[in-house]
Write an enzyme that holds these catalytic residues in place. Structure first.
Site, PDB file in Angstrom:
ATOM      1  N   HIS A  18       0.844  -1.208   0.000  1.00  0.00           N
ATOM      2  CA  HIS A  18       0.000   0.000   0.000  1.00  0.00           C
ATOM      3  C   HIS A  18       0.876   1.254   0.000  1.00  0.00           C
ATOM      4  O   HIS A  18       0.619   2.199  -0.747  1.00  0.00           O
ATOM      5  CB  HIS A  18      -0.900   0.040   1.248  1.00  0.00           C
ATOM      6  CG  HIS A  18      -1.880  -1.081   1.359  1.00  0.00           C
ATOM      7  ND1 HIS A  18      -2.024  -1.834   2.505  1.00  0.00           N
ATOM      8  CD2 HIS A  18      -2.791  -1.567   0.486  1.00  0.00           C
ATOM      9  CE1 HIS A  18      -2.978  -2.735   2.331  1.00  0.00           C
ATOM     10  NE2 HIS A  18      -3.454  -2.600   1.108  1.00  0.00           N
ATOM     11  N   ARG A  91      -2.468  -6.198  -8.172  1.00  0.00           N
ATOM     12  CA  ARG A  91      -1.241  -6.967  -7.998  1.00  0.00           C
ATOM     13  C   ARG A  91      -1.101  -8.034  -9.070  1.00  0.00           C
ATOM     14  O   ARG A  91      -0.049  -8.253  -9.640  1.00  0.00           O
ATOM     15  CB  ARG A  91      -1.233  -7.654  -6.622  1.00  0.00           C
ATOM     16  CG  ARG A  91      -1.115  -6.702  -5.462  1.00  0.00           C
ATOM     17  CD  ARG A  91      -1.524  -7.344  -4.180  1.00  0.00           C
ATOM     18  NE  ARG A  91      -2.936  -7.715  -4.227  1.00  0.00           N
ATOM     19  CZ  ARG A  91      -3.645  -8.094  -3.193  1.00  0.00           C
ATOM     20  NH1 ARG A  91      -3.075  -8.197  -2.023  1.00  0.00           N
ATOM     21  NH2 ARG A  91      -4.919  -8.399  -3.326  1.00  0.00           N
ATOM     22  N   SER A 129      -2.835  -7.877   3.201  1.00  0.00           N
ATOM     23  CA  SER A 129      -3.087  -7.679   4.635  1.00  0.00           C
ATOM     24  C   SER A 129      -3.499  -9.010   5.272  1.00  0.00           C
ATOM     25  O   SER A 129      -3.128  -9.309   6.405  1.00  0.00           O
ATOM     26  CB  SER A 129      -4.192  -6.645   4.839  1.00  0.00           C
ATOM     27  OG  SER A 129      -3.813  -5.411   4.299  1.00  0.00           O
TER      28      SER A 129
END
Ligand code: PNS
Length: 167
Positions: A18, A91, A129
């Site tokens: 991020h 991604r 995450s």
């Protein structure tokens, strides 16, 4: 032309992927507003205030980047802060379908906001995450994957709430 961008997400917690994306987007826009979703169905590990605090530390020094919480529709938030762009990171191909759906739905909700996709550095293309939380839960090292303050917070959280599920 001065263009403001919103970089929205759950950020539970912020990762170096991020931060990489924020660093890449900051020079492209007049202002980048990192918008952390407060009420999410994902039941985050960290409270909204904790996520804001960790993000603020992570982007400290980037003068045109601000961090705030939001609730409700993202396009409404973008209108409120006068942002014409939503930045989202992609991604891998697997991200694309969800992101396309969200971008097109946001376009249907507002023609004033355009979604721009960006790619993080390759080194972060497998980082999420969710995996960071899972690794931390089982005592693995997340050094280099998250900012140092996040590493500390993860250790503290999992010490306090051992046995809690990873979401
Ligand atoms: O990091 P995430 O969880 O992939 O971020 C998702 C987020 C926060 C961008 C998305 O859930 C969102 O925008 N929520 C706000 C509500 C909304 O506008 N929903 C309609 C999106 S098409």
């Amino acid at each position: 032309m001065k263009i403001r961008a919103v970089y929205p997400g759950t950020f539970d917690p912020v990762t170096n992927g991020h931060v990489d994306l924020i660093r890449r987007s900051a020079p492209l826009y007049d202002k980048v507003i990192v918008a952390i979703l407060e009420n999410t169905e994902k039941e985050p590990l960290f409270t909204a205030d904790e996520r804001v605090e960790m993000m603020r530390r992570a982007v400290d020094g980037l003068s045109n980047v601000s961090v705030t919480k939001f609730t409700g529709l993202l396009v409404d938030f973008a209108h409120r802060v006068d942002a014409a762009v939503i930045v989202r990171g992609i991604r891998a191909v697997s991200d694309y379908e969800y992101e396309l759906q969200m971008a097109l739905m946001n376009r249907r909700l507002s023609h004033k906001v355009e979604t721009v996709f960006m790619m993080p550095a390759e080194a972060y293309s497998y980082l999420s995450s969710r995996l960071v939380k899972e690794i931390s839960l089982f005592g693995g090292s997340v050094r280099g994957l998250v900012p140092p303050s996040v590493e500390k917070q993860l250790k503290r959280k999992y010490r306090r709430s051992s046995g809690r599920h990873v979401r």
